[in-house]
Design an enzyme around this catalytic site. Structure first.
Site, PDB file in Angstrom:
ATOM      1  N   GLU A   1      -3.863  -9.736   3.372  1.00 39.42           N
ATOM      2  CA  GLU A   1      -4.628  -9.394   4.523  1.00 39.42           C
ATOM      3  C   GLU A   1      -5.461 -10.242   4.968  1.00 39.42           C
ATOM      4  O   GLU A   1      -5.966 -10.882   5.980  1.00 39.42           O
ATOM      5  CB  GLU A   1      -5.009  -7.977   4.646  1.00 39.42           C
ATOM      6  CG  GLU A   1      -4.185  -6.706   5.020  1.00 39.42           C
ATOM      7  CD  GLU A   1      -3.483  -6.332   3.817  1.00 39.42           C
ATOM      8  OE1 GLU A   1      -2.852  -5.193   3.874  1.00 39.42           O
ATOM      9  OE2 GLU A   1      -3.444  -7.071   2.914  1.00 39.42           O
TER      10      GLU A   1
ATOM     11  N   GLU B   1       0.845  -0.998  -0.159  1.00 43.10           N
ATOM     12  CA  GLU B   1      -0.023   0.182  -0.031  1.00 43.10           C
ATOM     13  C   GLU B   1       0.780   1.150  -0.151  1.00 43.10           C
ATOM     14  O   GLU B   1       0.512   2.294  -0.452  1.00 43.10           O
ATOM     15  CB  GLU B   1      -0.958   0.146   1.182  1.00 43.10           C
ATOM     16  CG  GLU B   1      -2.275  -1.049   0.916  1.00 43.10           C
ATOM     17  CD  GLU B   1      -2.948  -1.345   2.228  1.00 43.10           C
ATOM     18  OE1 GLU B   1      -4.181  -1.474   2.017  1.00 43.10           O
ATOM     19  OE2 GLU B   1      -2.386  -1.750   3.340  1.00 43.10           O
TER      20      GLU B   1
END
Length: 253
Positions: A128, A108
């Site tokens: 995730e 990210e």
């Protein structure tokens, strides 16, 4: 004790190194604070043109420090987001130099950059979901804007990793290098630094904001941002340097 974020400046380029190699550069609050401060310095300094963010110890970043998370530490800076970057990127160009792994929050961070240079063996991913978590620091909103939606959906739902070759094929990264990514990133940064600083900053602003502009106001909004550039001293210097076949001497005015 060494700093969790190292800063180096050379010829207008700031290199920001995440420096927790013992933890695969997992982001804790200290890293977030250091990166946020570096981004503030980048935008406020007339001497700085471009920044590179990279990781120490042969890997980029493994994401959020989960041990810190379990202890209640959230590495988010108000106005900047996760890692001091993902919700508030700088106004000037930012390049990610990725060696090793850019996973979860690490990916990210890379997605929040304007360009990505990766070493051939680098791996990317937002795993995730495998941990019962969600890629909430930009993975779910930036990835489908940077690669085809069906591919983004697959990578987000499976958590599978993407190698550098595949990342390049789908347009996720700009360049692959056999050597350290930082060397290639510095070459790219130097090319950008050779251009007019006002033009570079305005160009990034238009390109990052244009997706949200309605068609009926698109040209007006662009003109508002680029109009002052054409009236600048740098614009006249650039034209004169071209006519005189010499290197331009930018003043940023």
């Amino acid at each position: 004790m060494s700093s969790p974020v190292l800063i180096e400046v050379h010829e207008g380029v700031m290199t920001v190194t995440l420096n927790r190699p013992e933890a695969k550069n997992a982001v804790n609050l200290e890293i977030a604070k250091g990166v946020a401060e570096a981004m503030r310095r980048l935008d406020e300094s007339d001497e700085l043109r471009v920044a590179i963010i990279t990781g120490a110890g042969g890997t980029f970043c493994s994401g959020m420090d989960l041990k810190g998370f379990l202890d209640g530490e959230i590495p988010v800076i108000e106005g900047r987001g996760f890692a001091g970057l993902t919700q508030g990127p700088p106004e000037k160009p930012l390049i990610a130099a990725v060696d090793g792994f850019a996973l979860a929050g690490g990916m990210e961070i890379a997605l929040a950059c304007d360009m990505i240079v990766a070493q051939r063996d680098a791996r990317f991913g937002i795993p995730e979901a495998k941990l019962g978590l969600v890629a909430g620091a930009g993975g779910l909103v930036r990835l489908p804007r940077q690669i085809p939606i069906r591919l983004a959906m697959e990578y987000a739902l499976t958590g599978d990793l993407i190698d550098a070759k595949r990342a390049y094929e789908i347009g996720l990264i700009n360049r692959i290098t056999d050597g350290p990514a930082l060397i290639a990133a510095k070459d790219l940064a130097a090319t950008i630094c050779a251009n007019g600083p006002l033009a570079v900053r305005a160009t990034k602003k238009v390109m990052t904001e244009q997706a949200g502009w309605p068609a009926e106001t698109m040209w007006q909004r662009q003109d508002e941002l680029i109009g002052p550039i054409f009236d600048s001293n740098d614009a006249r210097e650039g034209a004169a340097a071209f006519a005189e076949k010499r290197k331009a001497k930018w003043t940023g005015t």
